[in-house]
Design a protein around this motif. Sequence first.
Motif, PDB file in Angstrom:
ATOM      1  N   MET A   1     -10.455 -18.520 -14.738  1.00 31.65           N
ATOM      2  CA  MET A   1      -9.447 -17.958 -15.641  1.00 31.65           C
ATOM      3  C   MET A   1      -8.096 -17.968 -14.949  1.00 31.65           C
ATOM      4  N   SER A   2      -7.088 -18.353 -15.678  1.00 32.95           N
ATOM      5  CA  SER A   2      -5.736 -18.340 -15.130  1.00 32.95           C
ATOM      6  C   SER A   2      -4.884 -17.354 -15.911  1.00 32.95           C
ATOM      7  N   HIS A   3      -3.743 -17.029 -15.368  1.00 29.15           N
ATOM      8  CA  HIS A   3      -2.826 -16.084 -15.998  1.00 29.15           C
ATOM      9  C   HIS A   3      -1.619 -16.822 -16.570  1.00 29.15           C
ATOM     10  N   VAL A   4      -1.056 -16.265 -17.626  1.00 30.28           N
ATOM     11  CA  VAL A   4       0.062 -16.936 -18.290  1.00 30.28           C
ATOM     12  C   VAL A   4       1.406 -16.628 -17.643  1.00 30.28           C
ATOM     13  N   VAL A   5       1.440 -15.621 -16.766  1.00 27.12           N
ATOM     14  CA  VAL A   5       2.641 -15.317 -15.983  1.00 27.12           C
ATOM     15  C   VAL A   5       2.181 -15.086 -14.537  1.00 27.12           C
ATOM     16  N   PRO A   6       3.091 -15.169 -13.575  1.00 24.94           N
ATOM     17  CA  PRO A   6       2.700 -14.937 -12.184  1.00 24.94           C
ATOM     18  C   PRO A   6       2.096 -13.545 -11.998  1.00 24.94           C
ATOM     19  N   VAL A   7       1.048 -13.454 -11.173  1.00 22.43           N
ATOM     20  CA  VAL A   7       0.401 -12.172 -10.899  1.00 22.43           C
ATOM     21  C   VAL A   7       1.297 -11.340  -9.988  1.00 22.43           C
ATOM     22  N   PRO A   8       1.641 -10.106 -10.402  1.00 21.70           N
ATOM     23  CA  PRO A   8       2.496  -9.281  -9.553  1.00 21.70           C
ATOM     24  C   PRO A   8       1.820  -8.955  -8.225  1.00 21.70           C
ATOM     25  N   ALA A   9       2.617  -8.839  -7.194  1.00 23.61           N
ATOM     26  CA  ALA A   9       2.093  -8.436  -5.896  1.00 23.61           C
ATOM     27  C   ALA A   9       1.617  -6.992  -5.953  1.00 23.61           C
ATOM     28  N   THR A  10       0.589  -6.661  -5.170  1.00 26.22           N
ATOM     29  CA  THR A  10       0.096  -5.291  -5.103  1.00 26.22           C
ATOM     30  C   THR A  10       0.996  -4.476  -4.179  1.00 26.22           C
ATOM     31  N   PRO A  11       1.603  -3.396  -4.686  1.00 23.62           N
ATOM     32  CA  PRO A  11       2.412  -2.556  -3.791  1.00 23.62           C
ATOM     33  C   PRO A  11       1.527  -1.987  -2.683  1.00 23.62           C
ATOM     34  N   SER A  12       2.066  -1.865  -1.488  1.00 25.84           N
ATOM     35  CA  SER A  12       1.270  -1.349  -0.382  1.00 25.84           C
ATOM     36  C   SER A  12       2.158  -0.643   0.623  1.00 25.84           C
ATOM     37  N   VAL A  13       1.501   0.152   1.472  1.00 26.13           N
ATOM     38  CA  VAL A  13       2.187   0.976   2.468  1.00 26.13           C
ATOM     39  C   VAL A  13       1.568   0.696   3.831  1.00 26.13           C
ATOM     40  N   PRO A  14       2.372   0.562   4.878  1.00 23.71           N
ATOM     41  CA  PRO A  14       1.804   0.359   6.221  1.00 23.71           C
ATOM     42  C   PRO A  14       0.894   1.519   6.621  1.00 23.71           C
ATOM     43  N   VAL A  15      -0.052   1.235   7.520  1.00 23.05           N
ATOM     44  CA  VAL A  15      -0.982   2.234   8.028  1.00 23.05           C
ATOM     45  C   VAL A  15      -0.830   2.326   9.538  1.00 23.05           C
ATOM     46  N   VAL A  16      -0.693   3.536  10.050  1.00 22.75           N
ATOM     47  CA  VAL A  16      -0.561   3.746  11.485  1.00 22.75           C
ATOM     48  C   VAL A  16      -1.848   3.313  12.181  1.00 22.75           C
ATOM     49  N   GLY A  17      -1.719   2.457  13.194  1.00 18.92           N
ATOM     50  CA  GLY A  17      -2.871   2.059  13.985  1.00 18.92           C
ATOM     51  C   GLY A  17      -3.723   0.973  13.376  1.00 18.92           C
ATOM     52  N   ALA A  18      -3.365   0.482  12.193  1.00 26.94           N
ATOM     53  CA  ALA A  18      -4.162  -0.574  11.555  1.00 26.94           C
ATOM     54  C   ALA A  18      -3.919  -1.914  12.242  1.00 26.94           C
ATOM     55  N   GLN A  19      -4.816  -2.858  12.015  1.00 28.83           N
ATOM     56  CA  GLN A  19      -4.606  -4.198  12.524  1.00 28.83           C
ATOM     57  C   GLN A  19      -3.372  -4.803  11.877  1.00 28.83           C
ATOM     58  N   LEU A  20      -2.737  -5.708  12.568  1.00 29.39           N
ATOM     59  CA  LEU A  20      -1.511  -6.323  12.077  1.00 29.39           C
ATOM     60  C   LEU A  20      -1.725  -6.890  10.676  1.00 29.39           C
ATOM     61  N   GLY A  21      -0.899  -6.473   9.746  1.00 25.66           N
ATOM     62  CA  GLY A  21      -0.980  -6.957   8.373  1.00 25.66           C
ATOM     63  C   GLY A  21      -1.817  -6.110   7.449  1.00 25.66           C
ATOM     64  N   ASP A  22      -2.631  -5.188   8.000  1.00 31.46           N
ATOM     65  CA  ASP A  22      -3.440  -4.318   7.152  1.00 31.46           C
ATOM     66  C   ASP A  22      -2.587  -3.198   6.572  1.00 31.46           C
ATOM     67  N   THR A  23      -2.715  -2.969   5.267  1.00 32.02           N
ATOM     68  CA  THR A  23      -1.906  -1.955   4.588  1.00 32.02           C
ATOM     69  C   THR A  23      -2.767  -1.141   3.638  1.00 32.02           C
ATOM     70  N   PHE A  24      -2.200  -0.065   3.129  1.00 31.50           N
ATOM     71  CA  PHE A  24      -2.848   0.776   2.129  1.00 31.50           C
ATOM     72  C   PHE A  24      -2.358   0.318   0.760  1.00 31.50           C
ATOM     73  N   PRO A  25      -3.220  -0.283  -0.091  1.00 31.09           N
ATOM     74  CA  PRO A  25      -2.786  -0.768  -1.403  1.00 31.09           C
ATOM     75  C   PRO A  25      -2.623   0.409  -2.367  1.00 31.09           C
ATOM     76  N   VAL A  26      -1.540   0.403  -3.105  1.00 33.05           N
ATOM     77  CA  VAL A  26      -1.241   1.529  -3.993  1.00 33.05           C
ATOM     78  C   VAL A  26      -1.780   1.252  -5.387  1.00 33.05           C
ATOM     79  N   HIS A  27      -2.625   2.180  -5.875  1.00 32.16           N
ATOM     80  CA  HIS A  27      -3.191   2.073  -7.220  1.00 32.16           C
ATOM     81  C   HIS A  27      -2.342   2.846  -8.223  1.00 32.16           C
ATOM     82  N   ARG A  28      -2.236   4.150  -8.025  1.00 33.21           N
ATOM     83  CA  ARG A  28      -1.398   5.006  -8.873  1.00 33.21           C
ATOM     84  C   ARG A  28      -0.665   6.012  -8.000  1.00 33.21           C
TER      85      ARG A  28
END
Length: 235
Positions: free
Chosen positions: A1-28
């Motif tokens: 299945m494809s989308h008719v418009v570009p898929v928005p990026a998932t908002p996220s927040v950095p996490v202290v002590g996480a591996q490089l690039g790992d973030t907390f994805p924001v749902h609501r």
Amino acid sequence: MSHVVPVPATPSVPVVGAQLGDTFPVHRIYCVGRNYVDHAIEMGHSGREAPFFFMKPADAVLPVAEGTLGQMHYPSVTKDLHHEVELVVAIGRGGRNIPAASALEHVYGYAVGLDMTRRDLQGEAKKQGRPWCSGKGFDESAPIGPVRPAAQCNVGAATRIELKVNDSVRQHSVIGKLIWSIPEIIEQLSALWELAPGDLIFTGTPEGVAAVVAGDTLSAQVDGVGSLQVRLVAR
């Protein structure tokens, strides 16, 4: 299945002590209104009223790495932008009807955040009995520092929360002055919505909310959780 418009990026927040690039994805983003007695009084209310909630879009987050100075654009269509410093709870395990006794088991971590408010638009909406979305849910209205895992935090009644504007203290309190505690907030929220991993809960702001202008620097701190620095810039 494809989308008719570009898929928005998932908002996220950095996490202290996480591996490089790992973030907390924001749902609501859930926010608790008038959850400190003295703030309720300064807004014209008093007493331990039943908790009430409002929401911001997930992409209203403005993540700022700890130790850096973020930039927030002064929003359009307002002449009365207010700061509100808050302890933010990051949910790691969701659920419905979560009892307060086990609510902290659902917490991944904590962060310091700002519930920025177009107070003039919010006030007009209140007078007309309309939703607060334009006053609370605008772009970049939720600056936030990195999420720190709960095991690395020591959040208790004596935990200090503070906001300075240009090095002058505007807001200062302790988490023990929350009208509704973090477990009680989670219990009430999960009765209204099914909480999910990635949810952020802004738990309320102490007294001292006031206007800021372009050029001001806001420095927020929650002891044992983190700090956040943001400069307001004109568009």
